[in-house]
Design a protein around this motif. Structure first.
Motif, PDB file in Angstrom:
ATOM      1  N   GLN A 138       5.399  13.471  26.086  1.00 58.33           N
ATOM      2  CA  GLN A 138       4.498  14.433  26.548  1.00 58.33           C
ATOM      3  C   GLN A 138       5.049  15.939  25.618  1.00 58.33           C
ATOM      4  N   ASP A 139       5.825  16.188  25.508  1.00 56.33           N
ATOM      5  CA  ASP A 139       6.327  17.261  24.588  1.00 56.33           C
ATOM      6  C   ASP A 139       6.000  17.064  23.107  1.00 56.33           C
ATOM      7  N   ALA A 140       6.057  16.080  22.706  1.00 61.26           N
ATOM      8  CA  ALA A 140       5.741  15.758  21.313  1.00 61.26           C
ATOM      9  C   ALA A 140       4.121  16.003  21.099  1.00 61.26           C
ATOM     10  N   LEU A 153       9.906   5.935  10.819  1.00 58.82           N
ATOM     11  CA  LEU A 153       9.141   6.114   9.720  1.00 58.82           C
ATOM     12  C   LEU A 153       9.563   7.685   9.605  1.00 58.82           C
ATOM     13  N   HIS A 154       9.306   8.314   8.395  1.00 58.04           N
ATOM     14  CA  HIS A 154       9.238   9.764   8.089  1.00 58.04           C
ATOM     15  C   HIS A 154       8.123  10.258   8.802  1.00 58.04           C
ATOM     16  N   LEU A 155       7.061   9.570   8.796  1.00 62.15           N
ATOM     17  CA  LEU A 155       5.783  10.072   9.389  1.00 62.15           C
ATOM     18  C   LEU A 155       5.802  10.830  10.782  1.00 62.15           C
ATOM     19  N   THR A 156       6.690  10.134  11.642  1.00 67.04           N
ATOM     20  CA  THR A 156       6.942  10.580  12.745  1.00 67.04           C
ATOM     21  C   THR A 156       7.705  12.061  12.764  1.00 67.04           C
ATOM     22  N   ARG A 157       8.395  12.142  11.761  1.00 69.10           N
ATOM     23  CA  ARG A 157       9.056  13.678  11.817  1.00 69.10           C
ATOM     24  C   ARG A 157       8.316  14.622  11.098  1.00 69.10           C
ATOM     25  N   ARG A 158       7.123  14.212  10.304  1.00 63.80           N
ATOM     26  CA  ARG A 158       6.181  15.159  10.201  1.00 63.80           C
ATOM     27  C   ARG A 158       4.983  15.409  11.075  1.00 63.80           C
ATOM     28  N   ASP A 159       4.667  14.337  11.747  1.00 66.75           N
ATOM     29  CA  ASP A 159       3.452  14.645  12.725  1.00 66.75           C
ATOM     30  C   ASP A 159       3.954  14.209  14.182  1.00 66.75           C
ATOM     31  N   GLY A 170       4.923   6.843  19.426  1.00 67.42           N
ATOM     32  CA  GLY A 170       6.173   5.794  19.442  1.00 67.42           C
ATOM     33  C   GLY A 170       6.913   6.049  20.668  1.00 67.42           C
ATOM     34  N   LEU A 171       7.326   7.220  21.301  1.00 66.58           N
ATOM     35  CA  LEU A 171       7.879   7.516  22.457  1.00 66.58           C
ATOM     36  C   LEU A 171       7.042   6.901  23.736  1.00 66.58           C
ATOM     37  N   ALA A 172       5.996   7.338  23.905  1.00 66.56           N
ATOM     38  CA  ALA A 172       5.278   6.768  25.046  1.00 66.56           C
ATOM     39  C   ALA A 172       5.127   5.158  24.867  1.00 66.56           C
ATOM     40  N   ARG A 173       4.940   4.369  23.812  1.00 68.05           N
ATOM     41  CA  ARG A 173       5.227   3.067  23.999  1.00 68.05           C
ATOM     42  C   ARG A 173       6.545   2.479  24.036  1.00 68.05           C
ATOM     43  N   GLN A 174       7.664   3.365  23.687  1.00 72.02           N
ATOM     44  CA  GLN A 174       9.028   3.117  23.844  1.00 72.02           C
ATOM     45  C   GLN A 174       9.341   3.173  25.603  1.00 72.02           C
ATOM     46  N   SER A 207       0.910  -1.236  -0.042  1.00 67.98           N
ATOM     47  CA  SER A 207      -0.071  -0.065  -0.015  1.00 67.98           C
ATOM     48  C   SER A 207       0.732   1.330   0.043  1.00 67.98           C
ATOM     49  N   GLY A 208       2.020   1.225   0.685  1.00 74.64           N
ATOM     50  CA  GLY A 208       2.717   2.475   0.797  1.00 74.64           C
ATOM     51  C   GLY A 208       2.330   3.405   1.626  1.00 74.64           C
ATOM     52  N   ASP A 209       1.348   2.929   2.583  1.00 77.12           N
ATOM     53  CA  ASP A 209       0.862   3.854   3.644  1.00 77.12           C
ATOM     54  C   ASP A 209       1.537   3.933   4.903  1.00 77.12           C
ATOM     55  N   GLN A 210       1.979   4.962   5.199  1.00 77.80           N
ATOM     56  CA  GLN A 210       3.216   5.139   6.470  1.00 77.80           C
ATOM     57  C   GLN A 210       2.169   4.776   7.532  1.00 77.80           C
ATOM     58  N   ALA A 211       1.032   5.567   7.707  1.00 76.24           N
ATOM     59  CA  ALA A 211       0.386   5.459   9.072  1.00 76.24           C
ATOM     60  C   ALA A 211      -0.035   4.086   9.399  1.00 76.24           C
TER      61      ALA A 211
END
Length: 428
Positions: free
Chosen positions: A294-296, A256-262, A269-273, A220-224
């Motif tokens: 929290q900051d993100a 994924l570059h999605l996390t840099r955009r949103d 991702g950080l909370a689950r980390q 699909s190429g869908d990053q989300a």
């Protein structure tokens, strides 16, 4: 243009047991929580929604409905002003890379050739209307998951819908964009089947769904949806007691570059980390990751487009729920209790499964601090349905009972708990 009946809203109401009057009451109460003023809906208002006479409710009413259902209004069959029902909502990832174009284009050509039957008028044309219908069904799966969680029926329904999305690939001709969207739909359903299996502690089934979902997401190429699948994989390995694998899987999602955009995806991702660090007994990593999460979250723009599964669950309450899990694993019970209370105070009404899990974890945190009476009263607030039908909740309550008997043997508190737990078993 004629009036089109809102069959999606009707289906949601039927599945969740709402009459027109009871949904009006629930939305009115949600309006009051949002604005301080009771909403003015009645049963006839909801019937107008179902009949399609109201295609886009007013903003406060719409937000209240979304709070009650856990779904955006568009996933409930409503259409924003200025958009016709057949016009698809904007999607991210319209411009796919050349590798995916070649792959999906080749599959599209093969599917079209397979669908062309000699002697007929030609193959059916698959369009965005088919995609929209599947996306509505995905919204229903998300709502069922938040209400029930971990059920085999949800897993099976999601897997069947993934197959339905794939079958459409061979049902007729379609544009490359439509085919990419169909693969994204199939990946979404498979990821929901995966999550239901994880939540029900059926890990072998979850890994099977994960492999299917990952392959579909690549096509699909869908990053989300890639993020969702790999983030779920991290959670699965955390529940299985494999923190190194959990971190590796979660890192795929976080890179994924999605996390840099949103920033909201970055926050999740950080909370689950952080939750994984807690399971690994890494106090410094836990604290640092939660601060960054929290900051993100504070930097995220609420107006940005996000998929329905993200909108339905990730907010401050979920961040606190993950913090509760981490600090409980670390043995920092006062901090765990703090996050539990924050989570429970902010949980949206549709998060029934999450409320049961958080309440059970709160009881564990209170018991570990020596307050057996309060902990027992908290644990008794869990519904009989969650206590008997949700695998994770049932196991945590069994562990709570064992810890209570070890902490306060022979007390009336233990007797009260034993009798209450017996009533759960009788209603199962």
């Amino acid at each position: 243009m004629g009036i089109t009946r809102n069959t999606v809203l009707e289906a949601w109401m039927n599945e969740h047991g709402y009459s027109s009057n009871s949904l009006a009451d629930a939305v009115n109460a949600a309006v009051e929580r949002l604005t301080g003023r009771t909403g003015g809906l009645d049963g006839s208002s909801i019937r107008s929604w179902k009949a399609g006479r109201v295609r886009w409710p007013k903003s406060a009413t719409r937000k209240a409905l979304e709070d009650v259902t856990g779904l955006p209004a568009t996933a409930l069959g409503f259409v924003p002003r200025g958009r016709t029902p057949s016009t698809p909502a904007p999607r991210q990832q319209e411009d796919l890379d050349m590798k995916r174009r070649t792959l999906v284009g080749g599959i599209a050509a093969a599917a079209a050739a397979a669908a062309a039957v000699p002697g007929t008028a030609g193959p059916r044309r698959i369009g965005m209307g088919d995609v929209d219908r599947l996306q509505h069904r995905f919204g229903e799966i998300i709502a069922s998951d938040h209400r029930h969680g971990g059920q085999l029926g949800i897993e099976q329904r999601a897997a069947a819908l993934a197959d339905e999305a794939l079958n459409l690939q061979n049902a007729g001709s379609a544009s490359q964009r439509v085919r990419g969207n169909l693969y994204a739909c199939a990946a979404s359903f498979r990821s929901s089947a995966m999550w239901a299996a994880i939540d029900g502690r059926r890990y072998d089934d979850a890994k099977m769904h994960m492999r299917e979902a990952q392959a579909l997401a690549e096509m699909s190429g869908d990053q989300a949806i890639k993020f969702r699948i790999w983030s779920h994989a991290g959670t699965m390995y955390r529940h299985m007691g494999r923190p190194a694998d959990a971190l590796a899987a979660n890192d795929v999602a976080r890179n994924l570059h999605l996390t840099r955009r949103d920033p909201l995806f970055a926050s999740l991702g950080l909370a689950r980390q952080a939750a994984i660090h807690g399971a690994a007994q890494d106090r410094t990593g836990t604290r640092r990751a939660f601060e960054q999460a929290q900051d993100a979250m504070l930097r995220a723009d609420p107006a940005d487009y996000r998929p329905v599964w993200m909108l339905a669950f990730y907010d401050q309450a979920e961040l606190d729920a993950l913090a509760l899990s981490a600090y409980l694993a670390l043995g920092d019970h006062p901090t765990a209790e703090f996050h539990a209370h924050r989570c429970l105070s902010a949980l949206r009404p549709h998060m029934i499964r999450s409320r049961a899990i958080t309440t059970t974890r709160l009881a564990h945190a209170q018991l570990a601090q020596g307050d057996a009476d309060t902990a027992t009263a908290t644990a008794m607030k869990v519904s009989a349905d969650a206590a008997t039908q949700h695998a994770r909740v049932a196991r945590m309550l069994q562990e709570f009972g064992a810890a209570l008997r070890a902490t306060a043997p022979g007390t009336t508190t233990v007797q009260t708990w034993t009798e209450h737990a017996a009533t759960w078993r009788m209603t199962a």
